[in-house]
Scaffold this active site. Structure first.
Site, PDB file in Angstrom:
ATOM      1  N   GLY A 110       0.933   2.983  -0.396  1.00  0.00           N
ATOM      2  CA  GLY A 110       1.779   3.272  -1.488  1.00  0.00           C
ATOM      3  C   GLY A 110       2.310   1.702  -1.770  1.00  0.00           C
ATOM      4  O   GLY A 110       2.272   0.728  -0.701  1.00  0.00           O
ATOM      5  N   GLY A 162      -2.729   8.490   3.249  1.00  0.00           N
ATOM      6  CA  GLY A 162      -2.432   7.686   2.260  1.00  0.00           C
ATOM      7  C   GLY A 162      -2.038   6.693   2.050  1.00  0.00           C
ATOM      8  O   GLY A 162      -1.770   5.495   3.077  1.00  0.00           O
ATOM      9  N   VAL A 221       0.624   5.770   5.702  1.00  0.00           N
ATOM     10  CA  VAL A 221       0.824   7.551   6.098  1.00  0.00           C
ATOM     11  C   VAL A 221      -0.606   7.574   6.517  1.00  0.00           C
ATOM     12  O   VAL A 221      -1.823   8.040   5.412  1.00  0.00           O
ATOM     13  CB  VAL A 221       1.071   8.163   4.659  1.00  0.00           C
ATOM     14  CG1 VAL A 221       1.844   9.486   5.108  1.00  0.00           C
ATOM     15  CG2 VAL A 221       2.213   7.500   3.440  1.00  0.00           C
ATOM     16  N   PHE A 237       4.645   0.724  -0.787  1.00  0.00           N
ATOM     17  CA  PHE A 237       5.414   0.263   0.735  1.00  0.00           C
ATOM     18  C   PHE A 237       5.147   0.212   1.564  1.00  0.00           C
ATOM     19  O   PHE A 237       6.174  -0.274   2.726  1.00  0.00           O
ATOM     20  CB  PHE A 237       6.761   1.167   0.267  1.00  0.00           C
ATOM     21  CG  PHE A 237       8.243   0.935   0.243  1.00  0.00           C
ATOM     22  CD1 PHE A 237       8.888  -0.216  -0.181  1.00  0.00           C
ATOM     23  CD2 PHE A 237       8.528   1.794  -1.174  1.00  0.00           C
ATOM     24  CE1 PHE A 237       9.799  -0.096  -0.924  1.00  0.00           C
ATOM     25  CE2 PHE A 237       9.187   1.755  -2.671  1.00  0.00           C
ATOM     26  CZ  PHE A 237      10.203   0.879  -2.594  1.00  0.00           C
ATOM     27  N   GLY A 238       3.579   0.864   1.998  1.00  0.00           N
ATOM     28  CA  GLY A 238       3.111   1.015   2.758  1.00  0.00           C
ATOM     29  C   GLY A 238       2.516   2.384   3.141  1.00  0.00           C
ATOM     30  O   GLY A 238       1.826   3.106   1.983  1.00  0.00           O
ATOM     31  N   LYS A 277       4.626   7.470   7.990  1.00  0.00           N
ATOM     32  CA  LYS A 277       4.695   6.972   7.355  1.00  0.00           C
ATOM     33  C   LYS A 277       4.832   4.898   7.923  1.00  0.00           C
ATOM     34  O   LYS A 277       6.873   5.450   8.530  1.00  0.00           O
ATOM     35  CB  LYS A 277       6.050   7.328   6.708  1.00  0.00           C
ATOM     36  CG  LYS A 277       6.245   6.602   5.096  1.00  0.00           C
ATOM     37  CD  LYS A 277       6.977   7.113   4.097  1.00  0.00           C
ATOM     38  CE  LYS A 277       6.883   6.604   2.654  1.00  0.00           C
ATOM     39  NZ  LYS A 277       7.827   6.796   1.297  1.00  0.00           N
ATOM     40  N   ASP A 311      13.964  10.117  -8.681  1.00  0.00           N
ATOM     41  CA  ASP A 311      12.460   9.949  -8.440  1.00  0.00           C
ATOM     42  C   ASP A 311      11.263  11.234  -8.079  1.00  0.00           C
ATOM     43  O   ASP A 311      10.459  11.397  -7.871  1.00  0.00           O
ATOM     44  CB  ASP A 311      11.410   9.020  -7.620  1.00  0.00           C
ATOM     45  CG  ASP A 311      10.697   8.611  -8.207  1.00  0.00           C
ATOM     46  OD1 ASP A 311      10.462   8.385  -9.144  1.00  0.00           O
ATOM     47  OD2 ASP A 311      10.051   7.266  -7.231  1.00  0.00           O
TER      48      ASP A 311
END
Length: 393
Positions: free
Chosen positions: A98, A96, A103, A100-101, A119, A209
């Protein structure tokens, strides 16, 4: 693709061309040389720019497409070399990406059956958010419905969080564009979500969230766990409740209405509001609106007491419709609390255990990210086809 060609592509897209023409129309009125003819703030807010430009199906097709595209971002050479030289873990594959970075799925060298999620977050993004996520997650992870974080380290400009690996993916993958989750299984997972949120609040933490993408599924144990505490905050300080004043937090589609309208607002009711929208997504595979603002036509209709114009809503049990209404009250003072939800008739309805276990077995048999890279590619291709043909958001 250069920024120029990207701009040309966006302008030649039929939908974007219509959308941009409306933006230009509003912009021209904002830049009128005669101040008497210039748009006021009220004129701008009432303009076509803030109206819904695309229907729910198009909107969610774009979100899914974005999510798929984000996941194929390649790792940097530095990141790749670090992954290959970790002393305790062997890199399996990337699972994965996103904002922020990235995974990655990692396998323990000493215990090959042990899998973890690594992560990797650039320290340039936000050190505060990273530290906050780690510390709050560590505090809460003793609860069975909270994802576990095993460690954090910094190296080569990145932060590395070692997390529990969820073999069933996230709830978003199980709901968007699919048939609604069977009622027994939906009830099963929602009870677990509620238990996790109740524990968080008992520890003085609000998540801020909560959404299907941050709810991870463990197939073998049929367990749902809350993840991603980057926006979480403490709402209790020395026994006193802290109120919030941020107008933007988490994900807009799950934000509570008081964040738009009040100078300060309480934390726990915002999590309850998000849980109500998650329950709708579980049972209908839909979202109710783009934002809980009165300018949003769907939200305004909801406040007027109308039934939402979404597929599968009319087939919901009246008990769960009533519960959702109470969780999505516009006024947080009248909104259900966790205890109220637990006492509701729908939460206490008897469930067919045979059906539940049949649904759990069916879920376990579906392809997920535990598959081989080839199977994952096939799954992503099917998912894109699903978006084009049957996503009803």
């Amino acid at each position: 693709m250069s920024w120029i060609s990207a701009m040309i592509t966006s302008l030649t897209d039929p939908i974007n061309s219509i959308f941009l023409s409306k933006v230009v129309y509003v912009a021209r009125h904002m830049f009128q040389t005669n101040p008497d003819s210039r748009y006021t703030i009220d004129d701008i807010e009432k303009g076509e720019r803030v109206e819904k430009e695309k229907n729910q199906k198009e909107l969610w097709a774009q979100i899914l497409d974005m999510k798929n595209n984000v996941r194929v971002i390649t790792s940097s050479p530095t990141e790749t070399s670090i992954l290959k030289n970790l002393p305790e873990y062997q890199h399996v594959r990337k699972i994965g990406s996103g904002y922020f970075g990235n995974v990655h799925l990692m396998k323990s060298i000493e215990h090959p059956e042990k899998m973890v999620a690594l992560k990797i977050i650039s320290l340039e993004k936000s050190v505060t958010i990273i530290e906050n996520e780690y510390c709050i997650n560590r505090k809460l992870m003793s609860n069975e419905f909270i994802i576990k974080v095993f460690g954090m380290s910094n190296h080569s400009g990145n932060c590395y969080l070692t997390l529990e690996y969820a073999d069933g993916g996230d709830l978003f993958d199980m709901t968007c564009g699919q048939k609604p989750m069977p009622s027994e299984l939906g009830h099963h997972f929602f009870k677990q979500l509620l238990a996790g949120v109740k524990y968080m609040h008992s520890q003085g933490v609000v998540h801020r969230d909560l959404k299907p993408e941050n709810l991870l599924v463990f197939k073998e144990s049929a367990t749902l766990k809350i993840a991603d505490f980057g926006y979480a905050k403490y709402f209790l300080h020395e026994g006193n409740e802290v109120w919030f004043d941020e107008k933007q937090y988490g994900t807009k589609k799950y934000m509570a209405p008081e964040a738009y309208t009040e100078l300060r607002y309480r934390g726990p009711p915002t999590d309850v509001f998000a849980c109500g929208l998650v329950l709708v997504a579980i049972l209908t595979s839909n979202l109710l609106w783009e934002s809980a603002e009165k300018l949003d036509a769907d939200y305004h209709s909801w406040l007027s007491g109308n039934s939402p114009d979404i597929e599968h809503w009319s087939s919901l049990d009246p008990g769960v419709v009533y519960l959702i209404r109470q969780m999505l009250q516009d006024n947080p003072d009248f909104r259900y609390k966790i205890d109220d939800i637990e006492k509701s008739d729908w939460m206490h309805m008897k469930r067919d255990q045979k059906k539940l276990w049949s649904q759990i077995l069916d879920m376990k048999n579906k392809v997920t990210f535990t598959s081989s890279p080839t199977e994952v590619s096939i799954q992503k291709a099917k998912r894109k086809k699903m978006v084009n043909n049957s996503c009803v958001f």
